[in-house]
Design a protein around this motif. Structure first.
Motif, PDB file in Angstrom:
ATOM      1  N   ASN A  24      90.413  -1.500  75.568  1.00  0.00           N
ATOM      2  CA  ASN A  24      90.216  -0.759  76.895  1.00  0.00           C
ATOM      3  C   ASN A  24      88.990  -0.781  77.169  1.00  0.00           C
ATOM      4  O   ASN A  24      88.167  -1.502  76.754  1.00  0.00           O
ATOM      5  CB  ASN A  24      91.218   0.583  76.678  1.00  0.00           C
ATOM      6  CG  ASN A  24      90.450   1.509  75.631  1.00  0.00           C
ATOM      7  OD1 ASN A  24      89.525   1.418  75.187  1.00  0.00           O
ATOM      8  ND2 ASN A  24      91.483   2.491  75.521  1.00  0.00           N
ATOM      9  N   LEU A  25      88.858   0.289  78.185  1.00  0.00           N
ATOM     10  CA  LEU A  25      87.410   0.435  78.715  1.00  0.00           C
ATOM     11  C   LEU A  25      86.364   0.885  77.654  1.00  0.00           C
ATOM     12  O   LEU A  25      85.197   0.882  77.744  1.00  0.00           O
ATOM     13  CB  LEU A  25      87.500   1.416  79.781  1.00  0.00           C
ATOM     14  CG  LEU A  25      88.077   0.931  81.067  1.00  0.00           C
ATOM     15  CD1 LEU A  25      88.037   1.999  82.151  1.00  0.00           C
ATOM     16  CD2 LEU A  25      87.256  -0.212  81.756  1.00  0.00           C
ATOM     17  N   TYR A  26      87.010   1.573  76.523  1.00  0.00           N
ATOM     18  CA  TYR A  26      86.009   2.311  75.539  1.00  0.00           C
ATOM     19  C   TYR A  26      85.945   1.470  74.185  1.00  0.00           C
ATOM     20  O   TYR A  26      84.845   1.702  73.457  1.00  0.00           O
ATOM     21  CB  TYR A  26      86.384   3.477  75.517  1.00  0.00           C
ATOM     22  CG  TYR A  26      86.492   4.391  76.886  1.00  0.00           C
ATOM     23  CD1 TYR A  26      87.731   4.676  77.533  1.00  0.00           C
ATOM     24  CD2 TYR A  26      85.484   4.658  77.517  1.00  0.00           C
ATOM     25  CE1 TYR A  26      87.837   5.227  78.718  1.00  0.00           C
ATOM     26  CE2 TYR A  26      85.641   5.264  78.873  1.00  0.00           C
ATOM     27  CZ  TYR A  26      86.858   5.588  79.317  1.00  0.00           C
ATOM     28  OH  TYR A  26      86.960   6.237  80.628  1.00  0.00           O
ATOM     29  N   TYR A  27      87.126   0.948  73.704  1.00  0.00           N
ATOM     30  CA  TYR A  27      86.957   0.435  72.554  1.00  0.00           C
ATOM     31  C   TYR A  27      87.655  -0.900  72.211  1.00  0.00           C
ATOM     32  O   TYR A  27      88.087  -1.565  73.296  1.00  0.00           O
ATOM     33  CB  TYR A  27      88.375   1.288  71.739  1.00  0.00           C
ATOM     34  CG  TYR A  27      87.841   2.838  71.679  1.00  0.00           C
ATOM     35  CD1 TYR A  27      88.517   3.745  72.552  1.00  0.00           C
ATOM     36  CD2 TYR A  27      86.964   3.203  70.654  1.00  0.00           C
ATOM     37  CE1 TYR A  27      88.203   5.138  72.334  1.00  0.00           C
ATOM     38  CE2 TYR A  27      86.519   4.614  70.682  1.00  0.00           C
ATOM     39  CZ  TYR A  27      87.157   5.644  71.526  1.00  0.00           C
ATOM     40  OH  TYR A  27      86.590   6.906  71.419  1.00  0.00           O
ATOM     41  N   ASP A  28      87.578  -1.547  71.166  1.00  0.00           N
ATOM     42  CA  ASP A  28      87.615  -3.151  70.847  1.00  0.00           C
ATOM     43  C   ASP A  28      88.020  -3.337  69.616  1.00  0.00           C
ATOM     44  O   ASP A  28      87.211  -3.067  68.721  1.00  0.00           O
ATOM     45  CB  ASP A  28      86.476  -3.934  71.548  1.00  0.00           C
ATOM     46  CG  ASP A  28      86.651  -5.227  71.491  1.00  0.00           C
ATOM     47  OD1 ASP A  28      85.817  -6.056  71.557  1.00  0.00           O
ATOM     48  OD2 ASP A  28      87.959  -5.550  71.568  1.00  0.00           O
ATOM     49  N   TYR A  29      89.211  -3.490  69.226  1.00  0.00           N
ATOM     50  CA  TYR A  29      89.758  -3.486  67.798  1.00  0.00           C
ATOM     51  C   TYR A  29      90.196  -4.981  67.398  1.00  0.00           C
ATOM     52  O   TYR A  29      90.845  -5.520  68.388  1.00  0.00           O
ATOM     53  CB  TYR A  29      90.862  -2.620  67.620  1.00  0.00           C
ATOM     54  CG  TYR A  29      90.472  -1.024  67.838  1.00  0.00           C
ATOM     55  CD1 TYR A  29      91.328  -0.422  68.687  1.00  0.00           C
ATOM     56  CD2 TYR A  29      89.330  -0.606  67.057  1.00  0.00           C
ATOM     57  CE1 TYR A  29      91.115   0.980  68.937  1.00  0.00           C
ATOM     58  CE2 TYR A  29      89.120   0.654  67.465  1.00  0.00           C
ATOM     59  CZ  TYR A  29      89.813   1.474  68.100  1.00  0.00           C
ATOM     60  OH  TYR A  29      89.690   2.954  68.475  1.00  0.00           O
ATOM     61  N   TRP A  30      89.916  -5.279  66.260  1.00  0.00           N
ATOM     62  CA  TRP A  30      90.248  -6.743  66.152  1.00  0.00           C
ATOM     63  C   TRP A  30      90.998  -6.666  64.502  1.00  0.00           C
ATOM     64  O   TRP A  30      90.917  -5.920  63.653  1.00  0.00           O
ATOM     65  CB  TRP A  30      89.003  -7.537  65.689  1.00  0.00           C
ATOM     66  CG  TRP A  30      88.327  -7.709  66.966  1.00  0.00           C
ATOM     67  CD1 TRP A  30      87.194  -7.213  67.686  1.00  0.00           C
ATOM     68  CD2 TRP A  30      88.539  -9.125  67.763  1.00  0.00           C
ATOM     69  NE1 TRP A  30      86.895  -7.778  68.717  1.00  0.00           N
ATOM     70  CE2 TRP A  30      87.559  -8.857  68.788  1.00  0.00           C
ATOM     71  CE3 TRP A  30      89.241 -10.247  67.868  1.00  0.00           C
ATOM     72  CZ2 TRP A  30      87.425  -9.830  69.847  1.00  0.00           C
ATOM     73  CZ3 TRP A  30      89.234 -11.160  68.759  1.00  0.00           C
ATOM     74  CH2 TRP A  30      88.170 -11.021  69.591  1.00  0.00           C
ATOM     75  N   GLY A  31      92.034  -7.792  64.683  1.00  0.00           N
ATOM     76  CA  GLY A  31      92.546  -8.003  63.270  1.00  0.00           C
ATOM     77  C   GLY A  31      91.685  -9.069  62.459  1.00  0.00           C
ATOM     78  O   GLY A  31      90.720  -9.641  63.006  1.00  0.00           O
ATOM     79  N   ARG A  32      92.324  -9.451  61.363  1.00  0.00           N
ATOM     80  CA  ARG A  32      91.413 -10.268  60.525  1.00  0.00           C
ATOM     81  C   ARG A  32      92.002 -11.851  60.646  1.00  0.00           C
ATOM     82  O   ARG A  32      91.051 -12.679  60.166  1.00  0.00           O
ATOM     83  CB  ARG A  32      91.823 -10.000  58.986  1.00  0.00           C
ATOM     84  CG  ARG A  32      90.855  -8.776  58.433  1.00  0.00           C
ATOM     85  CD  ARG A  32      91.125  -8.305  57.058  1.00  0.00           C
ATOM     86  NE  ARG A  32      90.417  -7.183  56.587  1.00  0.00           N
ATOM     87  CZ  ARG A  32      90.047  -6.749  55.586  1.00  0.00           C
ATOM     88  NH1 ARG A  32      90.489  -7.483  54.434  1.00  0.00           N
ATOM     89  NH2 ARG A  32      89.273  -5.574  55.125  1.00  0.00           N
ATOM     90  N   GLY A  33      92.838 -11.848  61.360  1.00  0.00           N
ATOM     91  CA  GLY A  33      93.242 -13.238  61.611  1.00  0.00           C
ATOM     92  C   GLY A  33      94.391 -14.030  60.746  1.00  0.00           C
ATOM     93  O   GLY A  33      94.528 -13.422  59.636  1.00  0.00           O
ATOM     94  N   THR A  34      95.097 -14.800  61.209  1.00  0.00           N
ATOM     95  CA  THR A  34      95.977 -15.625  60.281  1.00  0.00           C
ATOM     96  C   THR A  34      95.902 -17.108  60.744  1.00  0.00           C
ATOM     97  O   THR A  34      95.673 -17.520  61.768  1.00  0.00           O
ATOM     98  CB  THR A  34      97.374 -15.209  60.695  1.00  0.00           C
ATOM     99  OG1 THR A  34      98.257 -15.987  59.777  1.00  0.00           O
ATOM    100  CG2 THR A  34      97.791 -15.591  62.390  1.00  0.00           C
ATOM    101  N   GLN A  35      95.720 -17.982  59.794  1.00  0.00           N
ATOM    102  CA  GLN A  35      95.714 -19.450  59.975  1.00  0.00           C
ATOM    103  C   GLN A  35      96.858 -20.070  60.624  1.00  0.00           C
ATOM    104  O   GLN A  35      97.892 -20.071  59.716  1.00  0.00           O
ATOM    105  CB  GLN A  35      95.186 -20.066  58.627  1.00  0.00           C
ATOM    106  CG  GLN A  35      94.780 -21.536  58.530  1.00  0.00           C
ATOM    107  CD  GLN A  35      93.780 -21.729  59.404  1.00  0.00           C
ATOM    108  OE1 GLN A  35      92.621 -21.543  59.164  1.00  0.00           O
ATOM    109  NE2 GLN A  35      93.916 -22.998  60.328  1.00  0.00           N
ATOM    110  N   VAL A  36      96.730 -21.082  61.444  1.00  0.00           N
ATOM    111  CA  VAL A  36      97.529 -21.724  61.973  1.00  0.00           C
ATOM    112  C   VAL A  36      97.213 -23.254  61.671  1.00  0.00           C
ATOM    113  O   VAL A  36      96.152 -23.567  62.321  1.00  0.00           O
ATOM    114  CB  VAL A  36      98.148 -21.456  63.361  1.00  0.00           C
ATOM    115  CG1 VAL A  36      99.236 -22.525  63.619  1.00  0.00           C
ATOM    116  CG2 VAL A  36      98.638 -20.353  63.372  1.00  0.00           C
ATOM    117  N   THR A  37      98.096 -24.070  61.006  1.00  0.00           N
ATOM    118  CA  THR A  37      97.321 -25.533  60.739  1.00  0.00           C
ATOM    119  C   THR A  37      98.666 -26.578  61.339  1.00  0.00           C
ATOM    120  O   THR A  37      99.757 -26.218  60.651  1.00  0.00           O
ATOM    121  CB  THR A  37      97.364 -25.856  59.424  1.00  0.00           C
ATOM    122  OG1 THR A  37      96.204 -24.923  58.849  1.00  0.00           O
ATOM    123  CG2 THR A  37      96.683 -27.077  59.077  1.00  0.00           C
ATOM    124  N   VAL A  38      98.255 -27.457  62.372  1.00  0.00           N
ATOM    125  CA  VAL A  38      99.246 -28.044  62.902  1.00  0.00           C
ATOM    126  C   VAL A  38      98.871 -29.507  62.347  1.00  0.00           C
ATOM    127  O   VAL A  38      97.988 -30.155  62.722  1.00  0.00           O
ATOM    128  CB  VAL A  38      99.256 -27.966  64.447  1.00  0.00           C
ATOM    129  CG1 VAL A  38     100.226 -28.882  64.806  1.00  0.00           C
ATOM    130  CG2 VAL A  38      99.381 -26.671  64.995  1.00  0.00           C
TER     131      VAL A  38
END
Length: 116
Positions: free
Chosen positions: A100-114
């Motif tokens: 949002n205007l004040y905060y920015d949060y991230w996850g650690r990610g998940t691998q997708v392999t095609v």
């Protein structure tokens, strides 16, 4: 404690489907737009899809338009990415992001392999 936990990644054949989930906690989910980003090896992180706080507005990268669908369940504090007609070039680590205007949060990610 802010947490964004992605799940649902893995190996899928070209043309297949995957549904990613991102469960969030520790902040008011309904006040945040949510994004899915991805980063392939040797490439910059790119925005794949966006959904507004209410779910009433979505947008997509041209590369996934018509194949991917972002959605959210505000009762479950979860955002989803349904990925259909997957291509080898969709291979990447997929990250959930809350902003949002004040905060920015991230996850650690998940691998997708095609790959076949």
């Amino acid at each position: 404690q802010v947490q964004l936990v992605e799940s649902g990644g893995g190996l899928v054949q070209p043309g297949g489907s995957k549904r990613l989930s991102c469960a969030v906690s520790g902040f008011p989910f309904t006040r945040y737009g949510m994004n899915w980003y991805r980063q392939a090896p040797g490439k910059e992180r790119e925005l794949v899809a966006y959904i507004s706080s209410t779910g009433g507005s979505t947008s997509y990268a041209d590369s996934v338009k018509g194949r991917f669908t972002i959605s959210r369940d505000n009762a479950k504090n979860t955002v989803y990415l349904q990925m259909n007609s997957l291509k080898p070039e969709d291979t990447a680590v997929y990250y959930c992001n809350a902003r949002n205007l004040y905060y920015d949060y991230w996850g650690r990610g998940t691998q997708v392999t095609v790959s076949s």
